[in-house]
Design a protein around this motif. Sequence first.
Motif, PDB file in Angstrom:
ATOM      1  N   SER A 119     -59.084 -62.057 -64.863  1.00 12.07           N
ATOM      2  CA  SER A 119     -59.271 -61.442 -63.626  1.00 12.07           C
ATOM      3  C   SER A 119     -57.994 -61.402 -62.807  1.00 12.07           C
ATOM      4  O   SER A 119     -57.023 -61.950 -62.948  1.00 12.07           O
ATOM      5  N   PHE A 120     -58.048 -60.530 -61.657  1.00 12.93           N
ATOM      6  CA  PHE A 120     -56.745 -60.257 -60.840  1.00 12.93           C
ATOM      7  C   PHE A 120     -56.986 -60.613 -59.451  1.00 12.93           C
ATOM      8  O   PHE A 120     -58.048 -60.237 -59.069  1.00 12.93           O
ATOM      9  N   ARG A 121     -56.076 -61.174 -58.709  1.00 12.30           N
ATOM     10  CA  ARG A 121     -56.208 -61.115 -57.325  1.00 12.30           C
ATOM     11  C   ARG A 121     -55.134 -60.428 -56.809  1.00 12.30           C
ATOM     12  O   ARG A 121     -53.774 -60.995 -56.803  1.00 12.30           O
ATOM     13  N   VAL A 122     -55.591 -59.185 -55.979  1.00  9.16           N
ATOM     14  CA  VAL A 122     -54.260 -58.607 -55.506  1.00  9.16           C
ATOM     15  C   VAL A 122     -54.070 -59.045 -54.007  1.00  9.16           C
ATOM     16  O   VAL A 122     -54.932 -59.000 -53.124  1.00  9.16           O
ATOM     17  N   SER A 123     -52.652 -59.048 -53.573  1.00 13.06           N
ATOM     18  CA  SER A 123     -52.193 -59.483 -52.469  1.00 13.06           C
ATOM     19  C   SER A 123     -52.149 -58.180 -51.461  1.00 13.06           C
ATOM     20  O   SER A 123     -51.737 -57.335 -51.499  1.00 13.06           O
ATOM     21  N   ILE A 124     -53.366 -58.060 -50.429  1.00 11.59           N
ATOM     22  CA  ILE A 124     -53.193 -57.266 -49.432  1.00 11.59           C
ATOM     23  C   ILE A 124     -53.390 -57.908 -48.242  1.00 11.59           C
ATOM     24  O   ILE A 124     -54.367 -58.625 -47.784  1.00 11.59           O
ATOM     25  N   ASP A 125     -52.409 -57.907 -47.429  1.00 11.98           N
ATOM     26  CA  ASP A 125     -52.154 -59.017 -46.212  1.00 11.98           C
ATOM     27  C   ASP A 125     -53.037 -58.685 -45.353  1.00 11.98           C
ATOM     28  O   ASP A 125     -53.628 -59.631 -44.553  1.00 11.98           O
ATOM     29  N   HIS A 126     -53.107 -57.545 -44.822  1.00 13.92           N
ATOM     30  CA  HIS A 126     -54.048 -57.052 -43.623  1.00 13.92           C
ATOM     31  C   HIS A 126     -54.698 -55.919 -44.045  1.00 13.92           C
ATOM     32  O   HIS A 126     -54.454 -55.111 -44.669  1.00 13.92           O
ATOM     33  N   ALA A 127     -55.918 -55.792 -43.269  1.00 15.61           N
ATOM     34  CA  ALA A 127     -56.780 -54.450 -43.328  1.00 15.61           C
ATOM     35  C   ALA A 127     -56.273 -53.455 -42.930  1.00 15.61           C
ATOM     36  O   ALA A 127     -56.546 -51.995 -43.508  1.00 15.61           O
ATOM     37  N   GLU A 128     -55.045 -53.510 -41.899  1.00 14.74           N
ATOM     38  CA  GLU A 128     -54.497 -52.130 -41.698  1.00 14.74           C
ATOM     39  C   GLU A 128     -53.156 -51.915 -42.294  1.00 14.74           C
ATOM     40  O   GLU A 128     -52.332 -52.666 -42.573  1.00 14.74           O
ATOM     41  N   GLU A 129     -52.979 -50.606 -42.669  1.00 18.12           N
ATOM     42  CA  GLU A 129     -51.969 -50.144 -43.586  1.00 18.12           C
ATOM     43  C   GLU A 129     -50.738 -50.317 -42.950  1.00 18.12           C
ATOM     44  O   GLU A 129     -49.738 -50.780 -43.761  1.00 18.12           O
ATOM     45  N   ALA A 130     -50.346 -50.193 -41.747  1.00 14.10           N
ATOM     46  CA  ALA A 130     -49.069 -50.210 -41.251  1.00 14.10           C
ATOM     47  C   ALA A 130     -48.742 -51.883 -40.984  1.00 14.10           C
ATOM     48  O   ALA A 130     -47.480 -52.086 -41.134  1.00 14.10           O
ATOM     49  N   ARG A 131     -49.799 -52.836 -40.659  1.00 15.97           N
ATOM     50  CA  ARG A 131     -49.300 -54.208 -40.691  1.00 15.97           C
ATOM     51  C   ARG A 131     -48.960 -54.652 -42.102  1.00 15.97           C
ATOM     52  O   ARG A 131     -47.978 -55.613 -42.313  1.00 15.97           O
ATOM     53  N   HIS A 132     -49.605 -54.345 -43.081  1.00 14.58           N
ATOM     54  CA  HIS A 132     -49.318 -54.548 -44.511  1.00 14.58           C
ATOM     55  C   HIS A 132     -47.662 -54.198 -44.962  1.00 14.58           C
ATOM     56  O   HIS A 132     -47.037 -54.831 -45.294  1.00 14.58           O
ATOM     57  N   ASP A 133     -47.648 -52.781 -44.559  1.00 14.67           N
ATOM     58  CA  ASP A 133     -46.400 -52.140 -44.969  1.00 14.67           C
ATOM     59  C   ASP A 133     -45.174 -52.570 -44.203  1.00 14.67           C
ATOM     60  O   ASP A 133     -44.038 -52.564 -44.746  1.00 14.67           O
ATOM     61  N   ALA A 134     -45.350 -53.061 -42.845  1.00 12.57           N
ATOM     62  CA  ALA A 134     -44.394 -53.649 -42.112  1.00 12.57           C
ATOM     63  C   ALA A 134     -43.381 -54.650 -42.868  1.00 12.57           C
ATOM     64  O   ALA A 134     -42.364 -54.724 -42.671  1.00 12.57           O
ATOM     65  N   ALA A 135     -44.178 -55.541 -43.728  1.00 15.11           N
ATOM     66  CA  ALA A 135     -43.575 -56.607 -44.401  1.00 15.11           C
ATOM     67  C   ALA A 135     -43.370 -56.265 -45.757  1.00 15.11           C
ATOM     68  O   ALA A 135     -42.012 -56.550 -46.624  1.00 15.11           O
TER      69      ALA A 135
END
Length: 209
Positions: A119-135
């Motif tokens: 199984s895999f657990r993928v890190s997606i920090d925030h549901a908002e694309e811009a917030r995730h991509d900011a970091a």
Amino acid sequence: MNAPAPAILLNGLRELWIHTGTACNLSCPFCHEGSKPGDDRIGAPTLAQLAPLLDEADALGVERFAFTGGEPLILKGILDILLHALRLRPALVLTNGTAPFIRRTHQLAQLRQAPHPLSFRVSIDHAEEARHDAARGLKNFRKAMEGLKLLHAAGFEVGITRQIVAGEDAAAVEAKFRQVLRRQGLPTDLPIVALPDLAAYGETGHLTP
């Protein structure tokens, strides 16, 4: 004269976590490991090093292996390491979802054919694309989502790891993630694991929201 080290007797072993080193294909400023491309503060293990430990854990009745980093899926030899582990027990990989490994269908096929499930657990920090991509970096939200979809389509059990933000409405945040999953054509009941802010490498963590 030094006293002998105390012995700890194990009645059982539920999970064995394997750290695959501090190298990563991303360089996130918040990373509590301080991982980045080429980082070798914790060196990458080889199959020859890990196999005896995996075998010993199996003999002790371990229920699952879990692999974290850094980014496990950039490790040279990770396919052989995972195949060895899966011959013994189920395994979990924590990943940022953007490594090229995920797009190599022949490797995924070998893992799917293993005796035990991966199984895999993928890190997606925030549901908002811009917030995730900011970091994480520009377009890495889309890459992570693509990786999540590829793994799901290949038949693996998948889930998401997200960041807890101080003062958040956890139910509202989870609802946003469920909406994203729906838009992406993924099952809306995928596991979503919320992790506290552990702070960047070298800083004091914040273990409560």
